[in-house]
Design a protein around this motif. Structure first.
Motif, PDB file in Angstrom:
ATOM      1  N   PHE A   1     -50.161 -41.214  16.160  1.00 53.04           N
ATOM      2  CA  PHE A   1     -49.396 -42.452  16.120  1.00 53.04           C
ATOM      3  C   PHE A   1     -47.962 -42.242  16.601  1.00 53.04           C
ATOM      4  CE2 PHE A   1     -46.383 -45.229  13.896  1.00 53.04           C
ATOM      5  CZ  PHE A   1     -46.820 -46.463  14.379  1.00 53.04           C
ATOM      6  N   SER A   2     -47.469 -43.216  17.359  1.00 51.28           N
ATOM      7  CA  SER A   2     -46.086 -43.218  17.826  1.00 51.28           C
ATOM      8  C   SER A   2     -45.533 -44.628  17.696  1.00 51.28           C
ATOM      9  CB  SER A   2     -46.018 -42.774  19.293  1.00 51.28           C
ATOM     10  OG  SER A   2     -44.719 -43.008  19.819  1.00 51.28           O
ATOM     11  N   TRP A   3     -44.269 -44.723  17.275  1.00 50.90           N
ATOM     12  CA  TRP A   3     -43.643 -46.041  17.161  1.00 50.90           C
ATOM     13  C   TRP A   3     -43.518 -46.731  18.518  1.00 50.90           C
ATOM     14  CZ3 TRP A   3     -43.403 -48.602  12.853  1.00 50.90           C
ATOM     15  CH2 TRP A   3     -43.372 -47.923  11.639  1.00 50.90           C
ATOM     16  N   SER A   4     -43.596 -45.954  19.594  1.00 52.00           N
ATOM     17  CA  SER A   4     -43.532 -46.563  20.933  1.00 52.00           C
ATOM     18  C   SER A   4     -44.717 -47.478  21.183  1.00 52.00           C
ATOM     19  CB  SER A   4     -43.484 -45.480  22.008  1.00 52.00           C
ATOM     20  OG  SER A   4     -44.698 -44.733  22.034  1.00 52.00           O
ATOM     21  N   TRP A   5     -45.831 -47.267  20.441  1.00 53.39           N
ATOM     22  CA  TRP A   5     -46.975 -48.166  20.592  1.00 53.39           C
ATOM     23  C   TRP A   5     -46.592 -49.593  20.208  1.00 53.39           C
ATOM     24  CZ3 TRP A   5     -51.466 -45.174  17.692  1.00 53.39           C
ATOM     25  CH2 TRP A   5     -51.704 -43.961  18.362  1.00 53.39           C
ATOM     26  N   ILE A   6     -45.706 -49.731  19.252  1.00 51.70           N
ATOM     27  CA  ILE A   6     -45.344 -51.058  18.746  1.00 51.70           C
ATOM     28  C   ILE A   6     -44.223 -51.683  19.560  1.00 51.70           C
ATOM     29  CG2 ILE A   6     -44.424 -52.302  16.744  1.00 51.70           C
ATOM     30  CD1 ILE A   6     -45.875 -50.319  14.962  1.00 51.70           C
ATOM     31  N   TRP A   7     -43.272 -50.854  20.012  1.00 54.24           N
ATOM     32  CA  TRP A   7     -42.145 -51.423  20.772  1.00 54.24           C
ATOM     33  C   TRP A   7     -42.424 -51.439  22.268  1.00 54.24           C
ATOM     34  CZ3 TRP A   7     -39.623 -53.927  17.430  1.00 54.24           C
ATOM     35  CH2 TRP A   7     -39.440 -53.431  16.143  1.00 54.24           C
ATOM     36  N   GLY A   8     -42.957 -50.349  22.790  1.00 54.00           N
ATOM     37  CA  GLY A   8     -43.400 -50.325  24.175  1.00 54.00           C
ATOM     38  C   GLY A   8     -42.344 -50.181  25.243  1.00 54.00           C
TER      39      GLY A   8
END
Length: 493
Positions: A187-194
């Motif tokens: 999981f990476s927070w970049s998945w949510i912000w992009g």
């Protein structure tokens, strides 16, 4: 309009809770995830959750637009009527036609996965047979058409059962998958912000157009407004809650898919259905079949709500004589638009057969999703602009008005217009041809009935929230009355 020979739609059969259920069913969480996650992954990769987030924010602005427009004008045509009165009748017809063609194309995009997932319970190879999936999907479609004919109340009761089970299954398996973790990715927070991961404006627009398809369908509550009690509040409320609810489901399950299924497997057309893989990972041997059940229920539910949208839109257009007036007839016993339903069923069955020329089920779905995304961008953008025009004299009366009636819906309209323009520049020819070609066909009935002098194209004053008049529902005889100024100002504040 009700007459001795045309009773109109049955009023007050749905309540506030019913509208929420219908909005969630219309967006079809399990169906959207099953049929479109691989398409979204192809456009956005691991940042699919971000595409959903950045589409959800402007989509909620459009839901606010529907909420406030519905307080002024209770009409089964929804955006068709609102845009026509607030902006221009021709734009209103275009908004209505956009919904009609997108919903008709969806009959194929919705029915094929229903057949595919049903067959997957018995044979993985048979599920990949396009003709077999078409036959089983068509059978499911015809059953749903029969239920829609019997009325909104029966449809709502069925939706309570199907949608409750579907949402419960998705929540349990989605959360369990997050807890379980996965081997495909970390999981990476970049998945949510992009940010920085979409591949520029073109990549973002392609991903967001697919994300818009995920959400589409919540606005069925607006098309049911003439059949909803206290509709000026309940229809809009259901749409708002529906958008928020399905967004949460989409995020949870899409992140879970990223964790458990690799991007290569998502791109492989021979891979097992992704929700089957997700379910079997959480609960080996049984979980996959339970999630297949959720997809089947979701697909059946969304076929019902989409049939409601297209038939109610055609009913309103027939009542206004912007399409053949026979579409404006309601069944004397069930008070549903039976002629519109019959025509949609026949056309859809023809599309089921014709779509097989496009190739595999996955290819058909990819083309349909892109075409529908273009079409819904049109009527969502027009509705977002229409609410700003209708409430223009009230927007600056408070900060809340400025945000929820002005800035947020306008931002949603601009976003949808951006998606339309940018994807017109970049989509493959087949997808662009299906999307724009179906829209262009609408110019024929618009030109014909405008030239014949349809009252719809000669309407009086536009939709204005500050103008007093009596309450009522639109008819083919002239302008639709709106709420009085005091009611409108209360609604807007």
């Amino acid at each position: 309009m009700s007459t001795a020979t045309n009773p109109g739609l049955r009023a007050n059969v749905l309540g506030a809770a019913d509208t929420v259920v219908m909005a969630v069913a219309g967006s079809a969480p399990a169906y959207s995830l099953a049929s479109t996650t691989a398409v979204l992954a192809g456009a956005a990769g691991l940042v699919g959750p971000a595409a959903l987030l950045w589409c959800a924010i402007p989509m909620l602005g459009i839901a606010w637009a529907f909420n406030y427009l519905g307080r002024l004008d209770v009409n089964a045509g929804a955006s068709y009527s609102w845009v026509g009165r607030a902006l221009h009748p021709a734009l209103g017809f275009l908004a209505g036609w956009s919904l009609v063609v997108s919903a008709t194309i969806f009959m194929v995009a919705g029915s094929l996965p229903a057949g595919q997932y049903t067959l997957s319970l018995f044979s993985a190879s048979l599920a990949q047979n396009t003709w077999a999936a078409t036959g089983v999907g068509a059978a499911c479609f015809l059953v749903m058409a029969a239920l829609v004919l019997l009325g909104a109340q029966i449809t709502a009761r069925a939706q309570w059962i199907m949608t409750t089970v579907e949402v419960a299954i998705l929540l349990v398996f989605g959360v369990a998958a997050l807890i379980h973790g996965g081997h495909a990715a970390v999981f990476s927070w970049s998945w949510i912000w992009g940010f920085g991961h979409f591949g520029g404006v073109k990549g973002f627009a392609a991903a967001a157009l697919i994300a818009a398809f995920y959400f589409w369908g919540w606005d069925v509550t607006a098309n049911l407004s003439e059949e909803t009690s206290d509709s000026k509040k309940n229809s809009g409320f259901g749409g708002l809650v529906g958008v928020i609810g399905v967004f949460a489901l989409f995020e949870v399950v899409t992140i879970a898919v990223n964790l458990i299924i690799s991007q290569d497997d998502l791109a492989n057309p021979d891979s097992p259905p992704l929700l089957t893989t997700l379910g079997d990972t959480v609960w080996p041997g049984v979980g996959g079949k339970i999630l297949v059940l959720a997809v089947m229920l979701s697909t059946i539910a969304t076929l019902e709500t989409t049939l409601i949208q297209v038939t109610r839109s055609l009913f309103a257009m027939g009542r206004d004589k912007t399409v053949p007036s026979v579409f404006g007839l309601a069944h004397r016993r069930w008070q549903t638009p039976w002629v519109a339903l019959a025509v949609v069923v026949v056309v859809s069955l023809g599309l089921f057969v014709g779509s097989n020329a496009l190739g595999s089920v996955n290819k058909i779905l990819a083309d349909a999703v892109a075409a529908i995304g273009l079409q819904i961008s049109v009527y969502y953008a027009l509705a977002g602009l229409a609410v700003v025009v209708a409430y223009r004299k009230l927007i600056l009366r408070s900060a809340a008005n400025a945000i929820f009636i002005g800035l947020w819906p306008l931002a949603g309209a601009v976003f949808m217009a951006f998606l339309f323009v940018e994807n017109c520049r970049s989509l493959p020819g087949a997808q662009l041809g299906i999307g724009l070609g179906a829209l262009a066909i609408g110019l024929l009935p618009m030109g014909w009935y405008w030239a014949k002098g349809s009252a719809y194209y000669r309407r009086g004053p536009g939709l204005d929230a500050s103008e007093p008049s009596g309450d009522g529902v639109g008819t083919s005889d002239g302008p639709i009355s709106v709420a009085g100024s005091s009611d409108a100002e209360a609604a807007a504040s």
